[in-house]
Design a protein around this motif. Structure first.
Motif, PDB file in Angstrom:
ATOM      1  N   GLY A  80      -4.005  -5.156   5.591  1.00 23.19           N
ATOM      2  CA  GLY A  80      -2.937  -6.011   5.088  1.00 23.19           C
ATOM      3  C   GLY A  80      -3.451  -7.230   4.356  1.00 23.19           C
ATOM      4  N   MET A  81      -4.613  -7.114   3.713  1.00 23.09           N
ATOM      5  CA  MET A  81      -5.230  -8.246   3.025  1.00 23.09           C
ATOM      6  C   MET A  81      -4.879  -8.243   1.546  1.00 23.09           C
ATOM      7  N   LYS A  82      -4.845  -9.399   0.959  1.00 25.13           N
ATOM      8  CA  LYS A  82      -4.712  -9.562  -0.486  1.00 25.13           C
ATOM      9  C   LYS A  82      -6.098  -9.841  -1.045  1.00 25.13           C
ATOM     10  N   MET A  83      -6.586  -8.961  -1.891  1.00 23.28           N
ATOM     11  CA  MET A  83      -7.923  -9.148  -2.440  1.00 23.28           C
ATOM     12  C   MET A  83      -7.957  -8.615  -3.861  1.00 23.28           C
ATOM     13  N   PRO A  84      -8.805  -9.175  -4.698  1.00 20.16           N
ATOM     14  CA  PRO A  84      -8.902  -8.714  -6.094  1.00 20.16           C
ATOM     15  C   PRO A  84      -9.570  -7.349  -6.166  1.00 20.16           C
ATOM     16  N   TYR A  85      -9.383  -6.698  -7.314  1.00 20.24           N
ATOM     17  CA  TYR A  85     -10.020  -5.394  -7.521  1.00 20.24           C
ATOM     18  C   TYR A  85     -11.499  -5.611  -7.816  1.00 20.24           C
ATOM     19  N   VAL A 139      -6.581 -11.277   7.750  1.00 19.10           N
ATOM     20  CA  VAL A 139      -6.102  -9.955   8.157  1.00 19.10           C
ATOM     21  C   VAL A 139      -4.702 -10.080   8.747  1.00 19.10           C
ATOM     22  N   GLN A 140      -3.807  -9.184   8.333  1.00 19.17           N
ATOM     23  CA  GLN A 140      -2.438  -9.177   8.829  1.00 19.17           C
ATOM     24  C   GLN A 140      -2.378  -8.298  10.071  1.00 19.17           C
ATOM     25  N   LEU A 141      -2.104  -8.892  11.214  1.00 24.95           N
ATOM     26  CA  LEU A 141      -2.166  -8.184  12.487  1.00 24.95           C
ATOM     27  C   LEU A 141      -1.174  -7.025  12.543  1.00 24.95           C
ATOM     28  N   GLU A 142       0.038  -7.238  12.019  1.00 26.93           N
ATOM     29  CA  GLU A 142       1.057  -6.176  12.073  1.00 26.93           C
ATOM     30  C   GLU A 142       0.615  -4.944  11.272  1.00 26.93           C
ATOM     31  N   ALA A 143       0.050  -5.166  10.085  1.00 29.79           N
ATOM     32  CA  ALA A 143      -0.439  -4.049   9.271  1.00 29.79           C
ATOM     33  C   ALA A 143      -1.607  -3.344   9.950  1.00 29.79           C
ATOM     34  N   LEU A 144      -2.499  -4.115  10.572  1.00 30.66           N
ATOM     35  CA  LEU A 144      -3.644  -3.519  11.257  1.00 30.66           C
ATOM     36  C   LEU A 144      -3.196  -2.642  12.419  1.00 30.66           C
ATOM     37  N   LEU A 145      -2.260  -3.142  13.229  1.00 28.42           N
ATOM     38  CA  LEU A 145      -1.775  -2.356  14.367  1.00 28.42           C
ATOM     39  C   LEU A 145      -1.056  -1.089  13.905  1.00 28.42           C
ATOM     40  N   LEU A 146      -0.234  -1.210  12.865  1.00 32.04           N
ATOM     41  CA  LEU A 146       0.471  -0.034  12.352  1.00 32.04           C
ATOM     42  C   LEU A 146      -0.511   0.974  11.756  1.00 32.04           C
ATOM     43  N   SER A 147      -1.568   0.486  11.121  1.00 25.99           N
ATOM     44  CA  SER A 147      -2.595   1.384  10.565  1.00 25.99           C
ATOM     45  C   SER A 147      -3.324   2.129  11.674  1.00 25.99           C
ATOM     46  N   LEU A 148      -3.730   1.403  12.720  1.00 19.03           N
ATOM     47  CA  LEU A 148      -4.432   2.045  13.837  1.00 19.03           C
ATOM     48  C   LEU A 148      -3.549   3.076  14.527  1.00 19.03           C
ATOM     49  N   LEU A 149      -2.269   2.730  14.718  1.00 19.26           N
ATOM     50  CA  LEU A 149      -1.340   3.668  15.346  1.00 19.26           C
ATOM     51  C   LEU A 149      -1.149   4.913  14.476  1.00 19.26           C
ATOM     52  N   SER A 150      -1.016   4.717  13.179  1.00 16.50           N
ATOM     53  CA  SER A 150      -0.829   5.847  12.264  1.00 16.50           C
ATOM     54  C   SER A 150      -2.055   6.756  12.255  1.00 16.50           C
ATOM     55  N   ILE A 151      -3.254   6.164  12.184  1.00 15.97           N
ATOM     56  CA  ILE A 151      -4.483   6.963  12.179  1.00 15.97           C
ATOM     57  C   ILE A 151      -4.621   7.743  13.478  1.00 15.97           C
ATOM     58  N   ALA A 152      -4.321   7.090  14.605  1.00 17.03           N
ATOM     59  CA  ALA A 152      -4.416   7.769  15.900  1.00 17.03           C
ATOM     60  C   ALA A 152      -3.466   8.961  15.972  1.00 17.03           C
ATOM     61  N   VAL A 153      -2.231   8.780  15.529  1.00 15.65           N
ATOM     62  CA  VAL A 153      -1.253   9.875  15.561  1.00 15.65           C
ATOM     63  C   VAL A 153      -1.683  11.009  14.627  1.00 15.65           C
ATOM     64  N   LEU A 154      -2.123  10.668  13.427  1.00 19.64           N
ATOM     65  CA  LEU A 154      -2.532  11.694  12.464  1.00 19.64           C
ATOM     66  C   LEU A 154      -3.716  12.510  12.972  1.00 19.64           C
ATOM     67  N   VAL A 155      -4.728  11.828  13.473  1.00 19.42           N
ATOM     68  CA  VAL A 155      -5.918  12.528  13.952  1.00 19.42           C
ATOM     69  C   VAL A 155      -5.585  13.406  15.150  1.00 19.42           C
ATOM     70  N   LEU A 156      -4.812  12.873  16.096  1.00 14.60           N
ATOM     71  CA  LEU A 156      -4.486  13.628  17.303  1.00 14.60           C
ATOM     72  C   LEU A 156      -3.695  14.890  16.972  1.00 14.60           C
ATOM     73  N   VAL A 157      -2.649  14.740  16.187  1.00  9.94           N
ATOM     74  CA  VAL A 157      -1.797  15.896  15.876  1.00  9.94           C
ATOM     75  C   VAL A 157      -2.538  16.920  15.027  1.00  9.94           C
ATOM     76  N   LYS A 158      -3.335  16.465  14.071  1.00  5.46           N
ATOM     77  CA  LYS A 158      -4.086  17.412  13.241  1.00  5.46           C
ATOM     78  C   LYS A 158      -5.118  18.174  14.063  1.00  5.46           C
ATOM     79  N   GLU A 159      -5.758  17.504  15.015  1.00  2.59           N
ATOM     80  CA  GLU A 159      -6.706  18.200  15.884  1.00  2.59           C
ATOM     81  C   GLU A 159      -5.991  19.232  16.750  1.00  2.59           C
TER      82      GLU A 159
END
Length: 709
Positions: free
Chosen positions: A199-204, A225-245
């Motif tokens: 959730g960061m703002k950074m130049p290209y 770092v935006q805490l809400e974006a980080l938590l949602l990203s970690l939750l999304s990655i965990a769900v994706l990896v678990l279900v795909k496995e």
């Protein structure tokens, strides 16, 4: 006069007929859909293709949105890039299980041109200033114009390569080089998504060593770092990896995999809408997505000179990655792919869609693997996915407004798993050929430090240089003296089978340069032997059918052999002349072993070096009830549980010219000799003199004369 007119009319009719036949042949060759579509088995293939098409559409939509953002353009252009190129490739492409569309590596390359020519100032994806086209801002249209120009020029380069017949040079794209390049590029893609995950703002940031500059910037601004974006990203990655496995683990038990990507998009979009996360927590969302397809418009030609480097990168990287997937699918499902035709297919898949605001396209590993796992049969699955994507473009697209960008970034990162786990190949390359291991590591480092196209060019150049230094160590020919081989045969009166033993001497190094040709030649020989197997009533004709009875003091003893019911073949590869090999050569030997096994042909290898035995045992699963490796040809023959034998001896790259009992199989590759006399006469018949034929590349041949043996 009437006779002359009749002759002219006849000539005209013949010319028209010839032209029509030529056009028909050309169309059948350059439009593969005309070959497989008329014979499509609607009853057996439609259901699996429909299921695969539905699953593919879900992945195409999610990856289209994500890779468009990766390409620094509006997400809707990713939907277009998941629709138009797929149709073009289905018409011109030969890969039945190749799923083309938006691609992470080509998107990352085109982003360099977009950010350089149309840098992001204060605009964002939620900008809704109407430019008259799709209701998007002028800023967004300028950006997609640059990306479309990269796609257009990259496609033109691929079409030119097709016209120059450069598909024959694709042997330089070895597996270690492609693996290292795609792994390095996948690492770049993950790095580019870190700002959305956090959730960061950074130049290209791009250019040489830009990979390290990005992480330096992140650590310097870690407090943003935006805490809400980080938590949602970690939750999304965990769900994706678990279900795909779980999907992979229980793939055999369930007919349809759970579309976790689609469910995650729906769930997070609904949650973001009702919790008003865009304004309450400041989460970045996809924003407005226009409805419908755009009218065709040529890309801006004035920017073509400024995107030449990116266009070459798109052409080379996209084609290399796509061709590797096409060859893998062809090997897996037993069909062939024309490298030149793939140039044309991918070139047109970039040129034509560029008029519809599409970003550069190529085949993706994740989508192709999805077609494997869901049982797709043909490109009909991809066409069905296009129909569903069209529904999304016209009806469902506007509902994706509230999709969080961090969720899209999570989908990208998890989708690159197939490329990232190629790090495990390092152990394989180390055990098979340490030179290939060094090429992999150095190519990966170059890709990380510079870019995917630079890493690819480095890997190709490095491979060529290494081969130049390795080839002088190889003996051009190492013909085996047949007097050194003692044949001991078993005979029994009541036999049920006749085994034909082909002995082929491999007198070359087996590397990426000649491995594909070697495999094709050997398969042709096997197929010819299978087709030319004679009926059992010809067994009694010893001189004509190259049957050999047991030798005793130079004379042939044995009664007329009784009829047998079947013929089984054995292939013995004499590897005494195999001076060195690489991973591609070992892979080809393993592929030959599996192909022969499927044809019920036993493959035995004699005179193998310890390094070759170790490499083959490590590289593949050599399941066999009998041993595969032997110290000599005689020990390999003695191990064959045979009653009667028909022998074929020869040397790869050999073209002999003799007067007695020699039957050539194919233009200087191997020959058959009739074993109808004593062992002394046998040696005299095989090598009275010979013209040795050698080659370096498929299309290049040179000759040299050997001394008398």
């Amino acid at each position: 006069m009437t006779g002359a007119k009749r002759k002219r009319n006849a000539v005209c009719r013949k010319m028209q007929a010839v032209r029509f036949e030529d056009i028909k042949i050309w169309c059948m060759r350059r439009l593969p859909i005309l070959k497989w579509m008329p014979v499509y088995n609607w009853k057996e293939n439609l259901i699996p293709d429909t299921v695969s098409g539905m699953m593919l559409a879900i992945q195409q939509v999610t990856q289209g949105l994500a890779f468009a953002i990766l390409s620094s353009v509006h997400p809707v252009f990713g939907l277009y890039g998941s629709f138009f190129p797929v149709i073009i490739y289905a018409i011109f492409g030969m890969g039945r299980h190749v799923a083309t569309g938006t691609f992470a590596l080509t998107s990352l390359i085109s982003a360099n041109a977009v950010e350089r020519l149309v840098p992001s100032a204060s605009a964002n994806f939620t900008t809704n200033n109407n430019s008259g086209v799709l209701g998007l801002s002028e800023f967004e249209m300028q950006r997609i114009g640059v990306a479309a120009a990269v796609s257009f020029l990259g496609g033109i380069i691929q079409v030119v390569m097709f016209m120059l017949q450069l598909g024959s040079a694709t042997f330089l794209l070895t597996e270690p080089v492609i693996s290292a390049m795609t792994t390095g590029a996948a690492t770049h893609v993950v790095t580019s998504q870190v700002k959305y995950l956090l959730g960061m703002k950074m130049p290209y940031i791009s250019g040489p060593l830009g990979f390290f500059h990005i992480y330096a910037y992140i650590f310097e601004n870690i407090r943003s770092v935006q805490l809400e974006a980080l938590l949602l990203s970690l939750l999304s990655i965990a769900v994706l990896v678990l279900v795909k496995e779980l999907n992979e683990k229980f793939q055999k038990n369930i007919k349809v995999v759970l579309p976790v990507d689609l469910l995650l998009i729906i769930a997070t979009s609904v949650a973001c809408y009702y919790a008003d996360m865009e304004y309450v927590y400041g989460l970045e969302v996809v924003g407005h997505i226009p409805e419908g397809l755009p009218s065709p418009k040529p890309p801006p030609m004035n920017v073509l000179p400024e995107v030449v480097i990116e266009a070459f990168g798109v052409a080379l990287v996209g084609y290399a990655a796509s061709l590797a997937l096409a060859h893998d699918s062809a090997k897996k499902f037993k069909y062939t792919v024309d490298d030149n035709q793939e140039f044309l297919a991918h070139g047109l898949s970039n040129v034509i869609p560029s008029f519809f605001f599409c970003i550069p396209s190529a085949a993706a590993m994740g989508r192709t693997a999805l077609l494997y796992s869901t049982g797709a049969k043909t490109q009909v699955a991809c066409l069905i996915s296009c129909a569903l994507i069209l529904v999304v473009i016209y009806a469902i697209g506007p509902m994706l407004y509230w999709l969080p960008m961090c969720v899209l970034a999570s989908i990208i990162v998890v989708g690159l798993k197939g490329m990232l786990i190629q790090f495990r190949d390092l152990k394989k390359y180390w055990n098979v050929d340490k030179v290939d291991w060094s090429i992999w590591v150095s190519t990966y480092i170059f890709t990380i430090c510079f870019a995917a196209n630079v890493g690819l060019l480095y890997g190709v150049l490095c491979t060529i240089v290494i081969v130049i230094f390795r080839f002088p160590r190889a003996k051009t020919l190492n013909l085996k003296n047949m007097k050194e081989v003692e044949y001991k045969y078993k005979t029994e009166d009541n036999c049920e089978t006749l085994k034909q033993v082909n002995i082929i001497s491999v007198n070359n190094p087996l590397i990426f340069l000649n491995a594909r040709k070697f495999h094709a030649d050997l398969i042709k020989i096997i197929q010819k032997d299978t087709r030319s197997s004679q009926a059992c009533e010809d067994v009694n004709k010893c001189e004509q059918n190259t049957l050999m009875c047991s030798f005793s003091n130079g004379s042939c003893h044995g009664e007329s052999l009784q009829s047998c019911h079947s013929e089984q073949n054995v292939l013995i590869l004499d590897c005494s002349g195999l001076n060195f090999f690489d991973y591609t050569g070992v892979s080809v030997l393993l592929q030959i072993y599996m192909d022969c096994k499927s044809r019920h042909i036993d493959v035995l290898l004699a005179h193998c070096k310890d390094s070759l035995v170790k490499a083959m045992q490590y590289g593949g699963n050599l399941e066999s009830e009998t041993p595969v490796f032997f110290e000599s040809i005689s020990s390999a023959i003695n191990a064959i549980p045979i009653h009667r034998v028909r022998f074929t001896a020869g040397g790869y790259r050999l073209n002999a010219s003799v007067d007695e009992q020699v039957d050539f199989i194919k233009a200087g590759l191997v020959f058959e000799a009739n074993y109808t006399a004593t062992q002394e006469r046998l040696n005299r018949v095989i090598f009275p003199h010979s013209r040795l034929r050698s080659w370096f590349i498929d299309i290049e041949e040179f000759e040299q004369i050997s001394t008398t043996i």
